[in-house]
Design an enzyme around this catalytic site. Structure first.
Site, PDB file in Angstrom:
ATOM      1  N   ASN A   9     -49.952  34.664  10.968  1.00 22.04           N
ATOM      2  CA  ASN A   9     -49.022  34.069  11.925  1.00 22.04           C
ATOM      3  C   ASN A   9     -49.042  32.571  11.665  1.00 22.04           C
ATOM      4  O   ASN A   9     -50.030  31.888  11.977  1.00 22.04           O
ATOM      5  CB  ASN A   9     -49.433  34.379  13.367  1.00 22.04           C
ATOM      6  CG  ASN A   9     -48.503  33.719  14.381  1.00 22.04           C
ATOM      7  OD1 ASN A   9     -48.071  32.578  14.204  1.00 22.04           O
ATOM      8  ND2 ASN A   9     -48.202  34.420  15.462  1.00 22.04           N
ATOM      9  N   GLU A  36     -44.001  34.734  13.201  1.00 25.15           N
ATOM     10  CA  GLU A  36     -43.618  33.538  13.962  1.00 25.15           C
ATOM     11  C   GLU A  36     -43.123  32.442  13.008  1.00 25.15           C
ATOM     12  O   GLU A  36     -43.544  31.292  13.073  1.00 25.15           O
ATOM     13  CB  GLU A  36     -44.772  33.047  14.846  1.00 25.15           C
ATOM     14  CG  GLU A  36     -44.287  32.443  16.144  1.00 25.15           C
ATOM     15  CD  GLU A  36     -45.388  32.136  17.149  1.00 25.15           C
ATOM     16  OE1 GLU A  36     -45.072  31.418  18.114  1.00 25.15           O
ATOM     17  OE2 GLU A  36     -46.535  32.589  16.974  1.00 25.15           O
ATOM     18  N   TYR A 113     -44.610  41.465  14.555  1.00 24.03           N
ATOM     19  CA  TYR A 113     -45.010  40.416  15.492  1.00 24.03           C
ATOM     20  C   TYR A 113     -44.778  40.973  16.902  1.00 24.03           C
ATOM     21  O   TYR A 113     -43.655  40.959  17.415  1.00 24.03           O
ATOM     22  CB  TYR A 113     -44.213  39.140  15.259  1.00 24.03           C
ATOM     23  CG  TYR A 113     -44.512  38.030  16.243  1.00 24.03           C
ATOM     24  CD1 TYR A 113     -45.829  37.730  16.599  1.00 24.03           C
ATOM     25  CD2 TYR A 113     -43.498  37.286  16.829  1.00 24.03           C
ATOM     26  CE1 TYR A 113     -46.111  36.723  17.502  1.00 24.03           C
ATOM     27  CE2 TYR A 113     -43.768  36.269  17.729  1.00 24.03           C
ATOM     28  CZ  TYR A 113     -45.077  35.995  18.057  1.00 24.03           C
ATOM     29  OH  TYR A 113     -45.358  35.009  18.959  1.00 24.03           O
ATOM     30  N   ASP A 158     -49.381  40.125  13.517  1.00 21.12           N
ATOM     31  CA  ASP A 158     -49.928  39.612  14.767  1.00 21.12           C
ATOM     32  C   ASP A 158     -49.545  40.632  15.837  1.00 21.12           C
ATOM     33  O   ASP A 158     -48.428  40.613  16.341  1.00 21.12           O
ATOM     34  CB  ASP A 158     -49.349  38.229  15.069  1.00 21.12           C
ATOM     35  CG  ASP A 158     -49.826  37.680  16.410  1.00 21.12           C
ATOM     36  OD1 ASP A 158     -50.650  38.347  17.068  1.00 21.12           O
ATOM     37  OD2 ASP A 158     -49.358  36.598  16.802  1.00 21.12           O
ATOM     38  N   ASN A 160     -51.084  40.852  18.677  1.00 19.22           N
ATOM     39  CA  ASN A 160     -51.288  40.186  19.968  1.00 19.22           C
ATOM     40  C   ASN A 160     -52.151  40.971  20.953  1.00 19.22           C
ATOM     41  O   ASN A 160     -52.045  40.787  22.166  1.00 19.22           O
ATOM     42  CB  ASN A 160     -49.937  39.831  20.599  1.00 19.22           C
ATOM     43  CG  ASN A 160     -49.589  38.371  20.359  1.00 19.22           C
ATOM     44  OD1 ASN A 160     -50.431  37.486  20.514  1.00 19.22           O
ATOM     45  ND2 ASN A 160     -48.352  38.112  19.965  1.00 19.22           N
ATOM     46  N   ASP A 261     -52.708  28.367  14.960  1.00 21.02           N
ATOM     47  CA  ASP A 261     -53.858  28.827  15.750  1.00 21.02           C
ATOM     48  C   ASP A 261     -54.383  30.167  15.245  1.00 21.02           C
ATOM     49  O   ASP A 261     -55.421  30.642  15.693  1.00 21.02           O
ATOM     50  CB  ASP A 261     -53.520  28.902  17.250  1.00 21.02           C
ATOM     51  CG  ASP A 261     -52.173  29.513  17.549  1.00 21.02           C
ATOM     52  OD1 ASP A 261     -51.445  29.868  16.604  1.00 21.02           O
ATOM     53  OD2 ASP A 261     -51.823  29.616  18.739  1.00 21.02           O
ATOM     54  N   HIS A 262     -53.671  30.765  14.282  1.00 24.33           N
ATOM     55  CA  HIS A 262     -54.133  31.974  13.606  1.00 24.33           C
ATOM     56  C   HIS A 262     -54.576  31.620  12.186  1.00 24.33           C
ATOM     57  O   HIS A 262     -54.124  30.615  11.616  1.00 24.33           O
ATOM     58  CB  HIS A 262     -53.008  33.000  13.491  1.00 24.33           C
ATOM     59  CG  HIS A 262     -52.468  33.489  14.804  1.00 24.33           C
ATOM     60  ND1 HIS A 262     -52.728  34.745  15.293  1.00 24.33           N
ATOM     61  CD2 HIS A 262     -51.654  32.895  15.711  1.00 24.33           C
ATOM     62  CE1 HIS A 262     -52.099  34.916  16.444  1.00 24.33           C
ATOM     63  NE2 HIS A 262     -51.444  33.799  16.725  1.00 24.33           N
TER      64      HIS A 262
END
Length: 271
Positions: A9, A36, A113, A158, A160, A261-262
């Site tokens: 991501n 993303e 995603y 991702d 999540n 952040d990933h």
């Protein structure tokens, strides 16, 4: 044939294209799955990827939000895009590898995603969380995500959700935090079981060990307390169970300048 695949991501592919290039020059995976991407297909940095040797690209993007992409050094036979929850919001793309890539048995790759779900873990109060739960339900029910027998499929992205206790820094403290609530973890596990998928990370790393792929931007220093979550996943069909040669999570990428952040997650298979 060795086949290496990375999922990442990137949180805006145009903003972080230099980080992507840094990674590709070092790791050189055969295929990179991005989530993303946050750009329409016409704005995707195709020329940069082609200069890096990734000439084969499948895109499903949209302006400013979401977006998935598969970039590859090896050619694919076909591509497909699926929509979930009756929303055209660029959360899935798949490709099939075969003769063009000198792969004798077809290899299908899905890049996802999954919706993040907002902050309130109550579908009655939070439309985003309701969307996430319905999305996971549709993944479970989706027939193309049910490989059987000799079907060689890979599902990455991702997702999540951090499904297991040691996929988060504190199981007890995150039980009511979106991404680790029981309803989410149960639905993700149900999707995995319906497809008879194998979770590569937990196939190779004991459940007793902490494993993370994401650390919040809200912490000034992500290394303090190591408060991570495992949101990025690689699943393989049972026909590929004995094909896994290597699995790596590049934690150091979280410390790169202006990082996502990933971090990248990579699997190597003998296909």
């Amino acid at each position: 044939m060795r086949f290496s695949l990375t999922t990442w991501n990137i949180n805006s592919v145009r903003l972080r294209i230099d980080l992507v290039a840094k990674f590709l020059k070092s790791a050189r995976p055969d295929v990179l799955c991005l989530q993303e991407t946050k750009c329409i297909d016409d704005a995707f940095p195709l020329k940069r990827f082609k200069r890096l040797g990734y000439e084969h690209v499948a895109l499903n993007g949209q302006k400013g939000y979401h977006g998935v992409a598969i970039v590859s050094k090896i050619p694919f036979e076909s591509k497909d895009i699926r929509t979930f929850c009756d929303k055209v919001d660029s959360r899935h793309i798949s490709v099939s590898f075969g003769e063009k890539a000198q792969i004798t048995k077809p290899l299908v790759l899905h890049n996802f995603y999954v919706p993040a779900g907002g902050d309130i873990p109550d579908p009655a109060l939070n439309e985003k969380f309701d969307h996430k739960l319905r999305f996971l339900d549709e993944m479970k029910a989706c027939e193309p995500l049910h490989p059987r027998g000799d079907d060689r499929h890979i599902l990455v992205g991702d997702l999540n959700v951090a499904p297991h206790e040691n996929d988060v820094w504190s199981h007890k403290q995150l039980l009511k935090v979106v991404s680790h609530t029981p309803v989410e973890t149960e639905k993700l596990k149900a999707a995995l079981e319906a497809g008879e998928w194998i979770d590569v990370a937990r196939e190779r790393i004991p459940m007793s060990e902490k494993v993370y792929t994401w650390w919040s931007y809200r912490s000034a220093d992500w290394t303090v307390g190591d408060r991570g979550r495992r949101l990025d996943h690689i699943w393989i069909s049972r026909a590929l169970k004995d094909a896994v040669q290597d699995f790596r999570i590049l934690r150091d990428a979280r410390s790169w300048e202006r990082p996502s952040d990933h971090v990248p997650v990579t699997v190597t298979l003998d296909v």
